[in-house]
Design an enzyme around this catalytic site. Structure first.
Site, short mmCIF file in Angstrom:
data_model
loop_
_atom_site.label_atom_id
_atom_site.label_comp_id
_atom_site.label_asym_id
_atom_site.label_seq_id
_atom_site.Cartn_x
_atom_site.Cartn_y
_atom_site.Cartn_z
CD GLN A 3 -6.70 -4.79 3.79
OE1 GLN A 3 -7.60 -5.56 4.06
NE2 GLN A 3 -6.92 -3.52 3.47
CG ASP A 25 0.55 -2.49 6.17
OD1 ASP A 25 -0.43 -2.69 6.90
OD2 ASP A 25 0.49 -1.81 5.12
CG HIS A 78 -1.94 0.95 1.37
ND1 HIS A 78 -1.75 2.27 1.70
CD2 HIS A 78 -3.27 0.80 1.18
CE1 HIS A 78 -2.92 2.89 1.73
NE2 HIS A 78 -3.87 2.02 1.40
CB CYS A 107 -3.68 3.25 -1.67
SG CYS A 107 -4.96 4.45 -1.40
CE LYS A 119 -7.31 -0.56 5.98
NZ LYS A 119 -8.11 -0.15 4.84
#
Ligand code: PLP
Length: 415
Positions: free
Chosen positions: A212, A209, A132, A373, A235
């Site tokens: 997700q 990261d 991202h 993104c 999220k």
């Protein structure tokens, strides 16, 4: 309904779960809402909405500062939520959790603070080709400022990181490897334990990261071994404006503050300021108090359902959706990694993703179209954009049937 989903139905009552989410019962343009943009943001269960309302109506106060009842109580709830995050991520100590507004701010914090302490001219940082922008731009800025170099792990045609190439990029110049656990553009689940092991063997630190991954699977940062791990509350069924980052205490202790001001200090005189220990050092100013309480409730909710149950059910949804969409002529799935989260990016020969999502919306189906993104990822796969259906545990196979049918209508319209 496919057999695996029918078997899951016994263990996982999706109809009952859907009743927890008030927004899911609405209609859009006269059709039942089919919400398939969960990688962008998730919907909130009634429990979270109600917890936030009750906190604001009956318990609201600032945190950390006052000795009166409301403040003490709010501070206790706030710190309990930090403990819930630590437990969810498998962190050893809740002080290793720093709250931020989300993953973007978390990565910027690490890039600024770790970067200024540990990254110098000639050093190298490694990211991947499927990050991202939030895990790309902060490293580009840091490298430019410090005279460091950014290197990129390539991916194969399925969207999997090529680990042999990764190994070649590692050297004694590598200071940090920053990769996602799950790609928001392709759904690839990256082998982060292996990536971490190899980085550590080269003497580099690792940021994962987790924007997700945290909503979809059990995370254990100590088992992974990573040095930083980020997440975004919006999220994972919590309010927006809250998220954070796990970091190893030995690193936080060495790192300078990112944002300065109130709450992050030990003492201030007009000549000199000394800083508070972590995590307060990295949480200047009044935090997103209500959102943190909502996050704590969302974590309780996820734990009640069980992350393993969520992962199992979503996997069967992914398999079902992949089979359905693969049968459509003129549709190409982009991102076919062996290990994937419940997300399907696709391109149609017949229509641009922006047209696709606009037409799907006519059928009440909310799907994202764009570069997500992740422009370097789009460039790698030779497309300007994709349409992306991203699932959550409240989605039903029937909704994927509706998606497939609506896509066929789009193709017919354009051919
Ligand atoms: N990283 C990944 C993989 C994402 O999917 C996102 C958001 O879509 C982000 C980072 C940025 O998260 P946020 O917008 O919550 O800061």
């Amino acid at each position: 309904m496919p057999e695996t989903l029918m078997a899951d139905k016994a263990a996982f009552d999706v109809d009952k779960i859907r009743q927890d989410f008030p927004i899911l019962s609405q209609t859009v343009r006269g059709k039942p809402l089919v919400y398939l943009d969960n990688a962008a943001t998730t919907q909130k269960p009634h429990r979270v909405i109600e917890r936030v309302r009750r906190f604001d109506a009956e318990e609201y106060g600032t945190v950390r500062r006052g000795a009166y009842r409301l403040c003490e109580h709010a501070t206790q709830l706030f710190e309990e939520a930090r403990q819930k995050v630590a437990d969810l991520l498998g962190a050893g100590d809740k002080k290793e959790i720093v709250f931020t507004s989300g993953t973007t701010q978390a990565i910027n914090l690490v890039a600024y603070s770790f970067g200024r302490r540990f990254v110098n001219a000639g050093d190298e940082i490694i990211i991947s080709n499927i990050e991202h922008h939030a895990n790309t731009v902060p490293w580009q800025v840091l490298c430019e400022e410090r005279g460091a170099r950014l290197k990129v792990i390539p991916v194969n045609d399925a969207g999997e990181l090529i680990l042999e190439e990764y190994e070649k990029l590692l050297s004694d110049k590598t200071r940090l490897v920053a990769v996602n656990h799950v790609s928001n553009a392709l759904g690839t689940v990256n082998p982060i334990r292996e990536i971490t092991e190899k980085a550590h063997a080269a003497g580099a630190r690792v940021l994962i990261d987790g924007a997700q991954s945290t909503p979809h699977m059990k995370i254990d940062v100590r088992e992974i071994g990573c040095d930083f791990y980020t997440f975004s509350g919006h999220k994972m069924y919590a309010p927006s404006g809250i998220g954070g980052v796990f970091g190893k205490m030995e690193l936080w202790q060495e790192m300078p503050p990112y944002v300065t001001g109130g709450d992050m200090i030990m003492t201030v005189t007009l000549e000199k300021t000394t800083y508070a220990p972590p995590p307060a050092r990295f949480e200047a100013g009044t935090p997103a108090i209500t959102q943190v309480i909502g996050l704590g409730e969302a974590i309780d909710y996820l734990n009640d359902i069980g992350m393993d149950n969520i992962a199992r059910y979503e996997k069967s949804l992914l398999d079902y959706g992949t089979r359905l969409l693969s049968e459509i002529d003129g549709l190409r799935i982009i991102g076919t990694a062996h290990d994937k989260a419940a997300l399907i990016s696709f391109a149609l020969d017949a229509a641009h993703p922006h047209d696709v999502v606009t037409l799907l919306d006519q059928d009440g189906i909310a799907v994202r179209g764009g570069h997500h993104c992740a422009q370097p990822t789009m460039a790698r796969f030779g497309v300007p954009a994709t349409s992306r259906a991203s699932m959550a545990f409240y989605n039903k196979p029937e909704e994927l049937d509706a998606l497939a049918e609506s896509i066929r209508k789009v193709i017919k319209l354009f051919s």
